[in-house]
Each structure stands twice: as C-alpha cells, then as structure tokens.
Design an enzyme around this catalytic site. Structure first.
Site, PDB file in Angstrom:
ATOM      1  N   SER A 248       0.829  -1.211   0.000  1.00 19.12           N
ATOM      2  CA  SER A 248       0.000   0.000   0.000  1.00 19.12           C
ATOM      3  C   SER A 248       0.864   1.262   0.000  1.00 19.12           C
ATOM      4  CB  SER A 248      -0.971   0.002   1.181  1.00 19.12           C
ATOM      5  OG  SER A 248      -0.335  -0.376   2.370  1.00 19.12           O
TER       6      SER A 248
ATOM      7  N   HIS B 289      -2.134  -8.890   1.863  1.00 18.49           N
ATOM      8  CA  HIS B 289      -1.769  -7.651   2.573  1.00 18.49           C
ATOM      9  C   HIS B 289      -2.898  -7.366   3.584  1.00 18.49           C
ATOM     10  CE1 HIS B 289       0.257  -3.965   3.323  1.00 18.49           C
ATOM     11  NE2 HIS B 289      -0.145  -3.244   2.300  1.00 18.49           N
TER      12      HIS B 289
ATOM     13  N   HIS C 158       5.580 -13.053   7.380  1.00 17.44           N
ATOM     14  CA  HIS C 158       5.775 -11.647   7.025  1.00 17.44           C
ATOM     15  C   HIS C 158       6.938 -11.513   6.054  1.00 17.44           C
ATOM     16  CE1 HIS C 158       6.114  -7.272   7.407  1.00 17.44           C
ATOM     17  NE2 HIS C 158       4.844  -7.342   7.761  1.00 17.44           N
TER      18      HIS C 158
ATOM     19  N   ARG D 179       2.869  -5.496  17.074  1.00 18.94           N
ATOM     20  CA  ARG D 179       1.468  -5.061  17.000  1.00 18.94           C
ATOM     21  C   ARG D 179       0.554  -6.201  17.459  1.00 18.94           C
ATOM     22  NH1 ARG D 179       1.593  -3.367  10.777  1.00 18.94           N
ATOM     23  NH2 ARG D 179       2.555  -5.421  10.746  1.00 18.94           N
TER      24      ARG D 179
ATOM     25  N   ASP E 137      -2.326  -9.049  11.766  1.00 10.86           N
ATOM     26  CA  ASP E 137      -3.700  -9.456  11.480  1.00 10.86           C
ATOM     27  C   ASP E 137      -4.174 -10.672  12.270  1.00 10.86           C
ATOM     28  OD1 ASP E 137      -4.118  -7.426   9.594  1.00 10.86           O
ATOM     29  OD2 ASP E 137      -2.942  -8.560   8.133  1.00 10.86           O
TER      30      ASP E 137
HETATM   31  N1  AMX Z   1       1.021 -20.123   5.581  1.00 14.52           N
HETATM   32  C1  AMX Z   1       1.452 -20.958   4.582  1.00 14.52           C
HETATM   33  N2  AMX Z   1       2.491 -20.719   3.797  1.00 14.52           N
HETATM   34  C2  AMX Z   1       3.173 -19.575   4.029  1.00 14.52           C
HETATM   35  C3  AMX Z   1       2.827 -18.687   5.047  1.00 14.52           C
HETATM   36  C4  AMX Z   1       1.691 -18.987   5.843  1.00 14.52           C
HETATM   37  N3  AMX Z   1       1.241 -18.182   6.792  1.00 14.52           N
HETATM   38  N4  AMX Z   1       3.700 -17.652   5.049  1.00 14.52           N
HETATM   39  C5  AMX Z   1       4.556 -17.882   4.022  1.00 14.52           C
HETATM   40  N5  AMX Z   1       4.222 -19.048   3.402  1.00 14.52           N
HETATM   41  C6  AMX Z   1       4.833 -19.616   2.199  1.00 14.52           C
HETATM   42  C7  AMX Z   1       4.663 -18.628   1.061  1.00 14.52           C
HETATM   43  O1  AMX Z   1       3.355 -18.725   0.490  1.00 14.52           O
HETATM   44  C8  AMX Z   1       5.777 -19.016   0.107  1.00 14.52           C
HETATM   45  O2  AMX Z   1       5.337 -20.160  -0.608  1.00 14.52           O
HETATM   46  P1  AMX Z   1       5.636 -20.328  -2.208  1.00 14.52           P
HETATM   47  O3  AMX Z   1       7.128 -20.275  -2.322  1.00 14.52           O
HETATM   48  O4  AMX Z   1       5.064 -21.700  -2.489  1.00 14.52           O
HETATM   49  O5  AMX Z   1       4.940 -19.224  -2.883  1.00 14.52           O
HETATM   50  C9  AMX Z   1       6.870 -19.471   1.079  1.00 14.52           C
HETATM   51  O6  AMX Z   1       6.226 -19.721   2.342  1.00 14.52           O
HETATM   52  C10 AMX Z   1       7.945 -18.421   1.275  1.00 14.52           C
HETATM   53  O7  AMX Z   1       7.325 -17.209   1.635  1.00 14.52           O
HETATM   54  P2  AMX Z   1       8.030 -16.207   2.663  1.00 14.52           P
HETATM   55  O8  AMX Z   1       9.352 -15.802   2.085  1.00 14.52           O
HETATM   56  O9  AMX Z   1       8.033 -16.795   4.027  1.00 14.52           O
HETATM   57  O10 AMX Z   1       7.004 -15.024   2.708  1.00 14.52           O
HETATM   58  P3  AMX Z   1       6.716 -13.888   1.613  1.00 14.52           P
HETATM   59  O11 AMX Z   1       7.570 -12.723   1.944  1.00 14.52           O
HETATM   60  O12 AMX Z   1       6.750 -14.409   0.226  1.00 14.52           O
HETATM   61  O13 AMX Z   1       5.189 -13.554   1.938  1.00 14.52           O
HETATM   62  C11 AMX Z   1       3.321 -13.100   3.327  1.00 14.52           C
HETATM   63  C12 AMX Z   1       4.821 -12.877   3.101  1.00 14.52           C
HETATM   64  C13 AMX Z   1       2.845 -12.198   4.448  1.00 14.52           C
HETATM   65  C14 AMX Z   1       2.558 -12.728   2.038  1.00 14.52           C
HETATM   66  C15 AMX Z   1       3.083 -14.591   3.677  1.00 14.52           C
HETATM   67  O14 AMX Z   1       3.745 -14.904   4.892  1.00 14.52           O
HETATM   68  C16 AMX Z   1       1.617 -14.961   3.791  1.00 14.52           C
HETATM   69  O15 AMX Z   1       0.983 -15.234   2.761  1.00 14.52           O
HETATM   70  N6  AMX Z   1       1.021 -14.956   5.042  1.00 14.52           N
HETATM   71  C17 AMX Z   1      -0.371 -15.212   5.231  1.00 14.52           C
HETATM   72  C18 AMX Z   1      -1.204 -13.999   4.811  1.00 14.52           C
HETATM   73  C19 AMX Z   1      -1.040 -12.842   5.796  1.00 14.52           C
HETATM   74  O16 AMX Z   1      -1.115 -13.027   7.002  1.00 14.52           O
HETATM   75  N7  AMX Z   1      -0.833 -11.625   5.250  1.00 14.52           N
HETATM   76  C20 AMX Z   1      -0.753 -10.411   6.077  1.00 14.52           C
HETATM   77  C21 AMX Z   1       0.645  -9.834   6.168  1.00 14.52           C
HETATM   78  C22 AMX Z   1       0.639  -8.564   6.977  1.00 14.52           C
HETATM   79  C23 AMX Z   1      -0.053  -7.466   6.251  1.00 14.52           C
HETATM   80  O17 AMX Z   1       0.430  -6.984   5.231  1.00 14.52           O
HETATM   81  N8  AMX Z   1      -1.208  -7.054   6.705  1.00 14.52           N
END
Ligand code: AMX
Length: 434
Positions: free
Chosen positions: A233, A263, A309, A318, A373
């Site tokens: 964002s 996000h 994250h 948070r 979240d």
């Molecule tokens: N559950 C399952 N798998 C997860 C995971 C979770 N909570 N967090 C990361 N992974 C997976 C990723 O999907 C990725 O898989 P891929 O290689 O098959 O695509 C792998 O682990 C490596 O990812 P990463 O380097 O740990 O994270 P990232 O920087 O690519 O992504 C985030 C970060 C937040 C998008 C990811 O951790 C996620 O999808 N979390 C769940 C959704 C969430 O809570 N989002 C809110 C974030 C905070 C915000 O912005 N409000």
C-alpha cells in the site's frame, strides 16, 4: 508549541539541506545489490527507496521515528500523525490544534453519500471506501494549486491541506459506509471536541458503556498507521504520488493494494479462519484439533492467515500489543481464547510444514510468527463488529496516516518520479553470469 503546519515549515528547509548534503557526499555509493531471485521475487530485501517516517527491523518490528512501537502504544492517532510527519511528539496545545483542525474539516459532503447509496448492495466495503475517496478528488487543493502554477517548494503544503481534509473525513466516511452497507440505521455525526479515534468508534454506533471500545479504536488506529515504505500500500501510494497525482488519487491507489488478501485483507481472512475452526470443533479447539485443522489448510494449498511476514522475523509487536489488550479487557471471550491457543500451536506447525517444503525442494517459510492481522479481528468481534469484510476499512483509515505522511515528506523533498528499470528473461539469460 507550534502547530503541525508551523513545525513542518520550520523543519523542512533543514531536512532539504541535510538530504542535499547526503546526496552530494554519498550519492555514488552502493546500498544494495539485486539477485535474479530478488528481481523475480517481488524485490524482497532490495534497498531502493528512502522512507523517514518509520522502519521495520526484522528482529524488532516497527520503529516509528526512533520509537519502538510498544513504547508509544499509549499515543493517540493525532499524536502518531504529528510524530510521523515531524519526528516530534506534539504538546497538548499542538494536539488540541490538530483536533480543532479536524473538527473544522470533518463534515462529509452530501455528494459522497449520493454516490455510495447507489452502489450495488453487495459492493465490498473496500471498493466503497476507495470510491468515496476518488469522488472527493474534485476538492483537491493540490490539483487546484498545481493547475494555477504552484511553486515546487509549496507542493508539500498543498499535499498537507488535502491530507488533513481527507483524514478528518475518513472516519465519518468509513463509519457512515458501515451503517449503510450493513443496515445499521441512520448515520451518526462527528462530535466536535472528541478525538479522532473515539469519534470513529462513536460514529460506528456500537455500544461502548465502559469506553473500552474507544480505547481499542485508538490503539488499532495507532498500530496500523505506518510500516515503512516498501509494503504494497505505501509503495503504491508512493509511486502514484511520485507522478504528482494528488493525495486523493494516491491514497486510493494504495488502499486498492491494501485490499489484497496477502496484505490488508488478511485480517478479514484471519477471523473467518478462526470462526470456521471454532464451528468445526464446537467451541475453543484443543491444541491437537487445531494442529490438524492447520495442516488441512496448508495441505489444501492455502496459507494460514495472520502468520508470516515479508520483513519481520519475530512476533509482530502489533500482535503482542493486541494480545495484551485482549488479556486485559476480554480474557474469557472464546474467540479471543482461540486466538491465544492458535498462537501456541501455529508457529510449530508452520515450522514443521516449512521443513517438509524444503525437503520437497520448495522455499522455507521465512517467518512462522504472527503478524498484525492474527489478533485484531477477535478484539473487534468482541465489541460486536462482526462484519469481517469491513475490517480492512479500519486498517485503511489508519494506514492513510502513514501513506499521507510519506507523500507529504516526499513532496517536500522533491522526490523524483518512480521508475525502476525492468529487464526481460531473455536479457537475464544473455547477460547475467556471462
Ligand atoms: N502459511 C502458509 N504458507 C506460508 C505462510 C503462511 N502463513 N507464510 C509464508 N508461506 C509460504 C509462502 O506462500 C511461500 O510459498 P511459495 O514459495 O510456495 O509461494 C513461502 O512460504 C515463502 O514465503 P516467505 O518468504 O516466508 O514469505 P513472503 O515474503 O513471500 O510472503 C506473506 C509474506 C505475508 C505474504 C506470507 O507470509 C503470507 O501469505 N502470510 C499469510 C497472509 C497474511 O497473514 N498476510 C498479512 C501480512 C501482513 C499485512 O500486510 N497485513
């Protein structure tokens, strides 16, 4: 103490000089290298922009202008905005001046309701919020002054004007929209003299006999305000603003990014996941049942929302702050109890799953800890705010403070239009490693 406008007017010339010196002395030095994986992988970890409002340290979490978040959790949103923009805490006088300024600007124009009322009833609240912001763009001072030939040095002042009007109106827009979208009855007016957070809570119209919902609103709006510059964002708002699109266009663009499930929408997903789990288990689940449910989610190819994250590698402060609030105000609430239990179980589950992924040749999960979240939805639910699709709107009202602060400072510093260089896969194959 000087008002927000006066404080910024005093500080901006010195900041411009400082940045000029830094660029002159260090302009040619290297801050980051970019690997092919980073270029394909969302530029994760590439240091390619400046943001002075806050930083996210992987091992500490959010630090706002040098203050770790949990040390400033008592600040009200007005104080956070002042801090983000100026680097200083306002005194009582400056805080009161900002509140009076909001009082003068808070009236939401009737034409906004005319538009929202004719939107299809199943419109997502984030789409309604963005529409309301774009509809108000016609009042942009930035655009009007720009069209009249405003000097570059004044860009920040015009951006600040728009920012204050937008921030003053956002709680009223968001609360009125809530009441319209979920048939809660007529709108409740802004109360002059009441602070920004409590006013928002009051306009939502949820019962608050002890005043603890107002406390939650202040905390919530404080915690979500900023998270440095590279998140979807903030970065989107930055990019759009760098084209000198006015603050209405820029914030609306940033919020469209916040509406994504990876996000800001994760808070909506998080609580649905918790409630689905509770429904399946008939109440607060055992740790064993919770573990099974989490593996079921993961094995069906979904993420566990609220965990992981892009930058953080520890429990998000948070989340820790929200957990503390829940323990004080709703220790026996079953949804909150489930959130606490999820915290006992999920990091271990994700760790185990991550090891399985690595064995299968996939990337590890870089961070198995909860993010912002994971807990906020349960607190809102406790107070009767049970409409999950609305949760990202609360996040948006708060994050607008960070996006607008960054935008104003970028206009003050004359930050250039964003334009990184992209390369093609063909270029990579031909040029890298040769
Ligand atoms: N559950 C399952 N798998 C997860 C995971 C979770 N909570 N967090 C990361 N992974 C997976 C990723 O999907 C990725 O898989 P891929 O290689 O098959 O695509 C792998 O682990 C490596 O990812 P990463 O380097 O740990 O994270 P990232 O920087 O690519 O992504 C985030 C970060 C937040 C998008 C990811 O951790 C996620 O999808 N979390 C769940 C959704 C969430 O809570 N989002 C809110 C974030 C905070 C915000 O912005 N409000």
């Amino acid at each position: 103490m000087a008002t927000l406008q006066e404080t910024l007017a005093q500080k901006i010339p010195a900041w411009r000089e400082e940045i000029g010196k830094v660029r002159k002395e260090l302009g040619g030095k290297v801050v980051s290298e970019v690997t092919i994986n980073q270029a394909y992988g969302g530029m994760r970890g590439v240091k390619g922009m400046i943001c002075d409002t806050s930083v996210v340290e992987p091992d500490k979490g959010l630090i706002v202008r040098g203050h770790p978040l949990l040390e400033i959790k008592h600040l009200w949103p007005e104080e956070i905005l002042f801090l983000l923009l100026t680097g200083e805490m306002p005194d009582d006088e400056a805080k009161a001046a900002l509140q009076q300024d909001y009082d003068k600007r808070a009236q939401v124009p009737e034409y906004v309701w005319d538009v929202l009322e004719v939107m299809p009833p199943d419109s997502h609240p984030m789409c309604m919020l963005d529409t309301a912001i774009l509809v108000m763009e016609r009042e942009s001072v930035f655009r009007q002054w720009y069209d009249k030939g405003m000097k570059r040095e004044d860009y920040w002042l015009a951006a600040l004007e728009d920012a204050l009007t937008l921030l003053a109106r956002l709680p009223g827009v968001a609360a009125g929209m809530y009441r319209l979208r979920y048939n809660k009855g007529s709108r409740i007016d802004w109360t002059p003299g009441l602070d920004w957070g409590a006013n928002f809570g009051n306009m939502l119209g949820l019962p608050d006999p002890t005043g603890s919902f107002a406390k939650l609103m202040r905390l919530y709006l404080n915690f979500h305000a900023d998270h440095e510059g590279g998140n979807v964002s903030a970065f989107t708002c930055h990019t759009v603003g760098s084209a000198l699109s006015d603050p209405y266009y820029s914030v609306s663009a940033g919020l469209n990014g916040l509406a994504g499930p990876l996000h800001g929408l994760a808070n909506q997903e998080c609580l649905s996941w918790i409630l689905e789990l509770m429904e399946k288990m008939g109440g607060v689940p055992s740790e064993e049942a919770l573990r099974d449910f989490a593996f079921e989610t993961l094995r069906s190819g979904k993420v566990v929302p609220g965990y992981g994250h892009a930058v953080l590698r520890v429990v998000d402060p948070r989340y820790a702050g929200f957990l503390e609030f829940g323990k004080e105000y709703m220790p026996t609430d079953p949804v909150f109890a489930t959130v606490e239990r999820v915290f006992n179980v999920i990091p271990k589950v994700l760790q185990e799953y991550s090891e399985e992924r690595v064995k299968a040749g996939k990337a590890p999960i870089a961070n198995c800890w909860p993010n912002v979240d994971a807990g906020s939805g349960a607190l809102l639910y406790h107070y009767g705010l049970t409409e999950f699709p609305y949760y990202t709107v609360l996040f948006s009202v708060s994050r607008s403070m960070g996006m607008l602060s960054q935008l104003i400072l970028n206009r003050a510093m004359g930050t250039a239009i964003t334009r990184p260089k992209s390369v093609s896969t063909e270029w990579v194959k031909k040029n890298v490693g040769k």
